[in-house]
Design an enzyme around this catalytic site. Structure first.
Site, mmCIF file in Angstrom:
data_model
loop_
_atom_site.group_PDB
_atom_site.id
_atom_site.type_symbol
_atom_site.label_atom_id
_atom_site.label_comp_id
_atom_site.label_asym_id
_atom_site.label_seq_id
_atom_site.Cartn_x
_atom_site.Cartn_y
_atom_site.Cartn_z
ATOM 1 N N SER A 55 8.151 -9.377 95.931
ATOM 2 C CA SER A 55 8.139 -10.827 95.789
ATOM 3 C C SER A 55 7.154 -11.387 96.791
ATOM 4 C CB SER A 55 9.517 -11.446 96.069
ATOM 5 O OG SER A 55 10.375 -11.307 94.975
ATOM 6 N N GLU A 62 -3.792 -26.617 97.505
ATOM 7 C CA GLU A 62 -3.501 -27.307 96.253
ATOM 8 C C GLU A 62 -2.070 -27.068 95.763
ATOM 9 O OE1 GLU A 62 -7.683 -26.399 97.000
ATOM 10 O OE2 GLU A 62 -5.973 -25.067 96.783
ATOM 11 N N SER A 63 -1.290 -26.189 96.372
ATOM 12 C CA SER A 63 0.128 -25.936 96.123
ATOM 13 C C SER A 63 0.473 -24.466 96.363
ATOM 14 C CB SER A 63 0.598 -26.403 94.754
ATOM 15 O OG SER A 63 2.021 -26.438 94.761
ATOM 16 N N HIS A 68 7.368 -12.320 91.341
ATOM 17 C CA HIS A 68 8.418 -11.314 91.524
ATOM 18 C C HIS A 68 8.174 -10.248 90.473
ATOM 19 C CE1 HIS A 68 12.047 -9.543 93.040
ATOM 20 N NE2 HIS A 68 12.346 -9.256 91.785
ATOM 21 N N CYS A 83 -2.187 -28.816 92.385
ATOM 22 C CA CYS A 83 -2.213 -30.278 92.388
ATOM 23 C C CYS A 83 -3.652 -30.750 92.230
ATOM 24 C CB CYS A 83 -1.637 -30.822 93.691
ATOM 25 S SG CYS A 83 0.093 -30.395 93.913
#
Length: 124
Positions: A55, A62-63, A68, A83
């Site tokens: 994971s 930008e985010s 996983h 974003c």
């Protein structure tokens, strides 16, 4: 319609099991995918599970990109959220799908933060 961002929810199947169980390979692929899309990488965190699976998250200005893996099934669940409109999240998603040597990928794009008026989003 104006949005703050685009969120890709990807189901990636038929991947190379060895890649999906290799923390270092997954981290490199995720970071490279972010960079290939033009994103600015801020931080990364990945964890290898026992006996298998990885994971992780790549935080971008930008985010984020998250993953996983289920190596025994050749499957990876991936999110790519960006974003603004400077970065195309599909570029990152498609690139990592290629590097996982996947046989199939299905994905849904969700518009995040829907507004009536234009909104200016600036990267941090």
């Amino acid at each position: 319609m104006n949005t703050l961002g685009r969120h890709i929810l990807a189901e990636i199947y038929g991947c190379d099991e060895d890649i999906l169980n290799d923390k270092n390979a997954i981290e490199k692929i995720m970071v490279d995918s972010a960079l290939k899309s033009g994103a600015e990488v801020r931080e990364v965190a990945f964890h290898k599970f026992s006996p298998q699976g990885v994971s992780g998250v790549v935080i971008i200005s930008e985010s984020h990109l998250t993953i996983h893996t289920w190596p025994e099934l050749g499957y990876a669940a991936v999110d790519v959220f960006t974003c603004g409109d400077r970065i195309n999240p599909w570029d990152a998603c498609n690139y990592m799908t290629e590097l996982f040597k996947a046989k199939n990928m299905t994905a849904t794009e969700v518009k995040r933060g829907i507004f009536e008026e234009p909104v200016e989003v600036k990267a941090i």
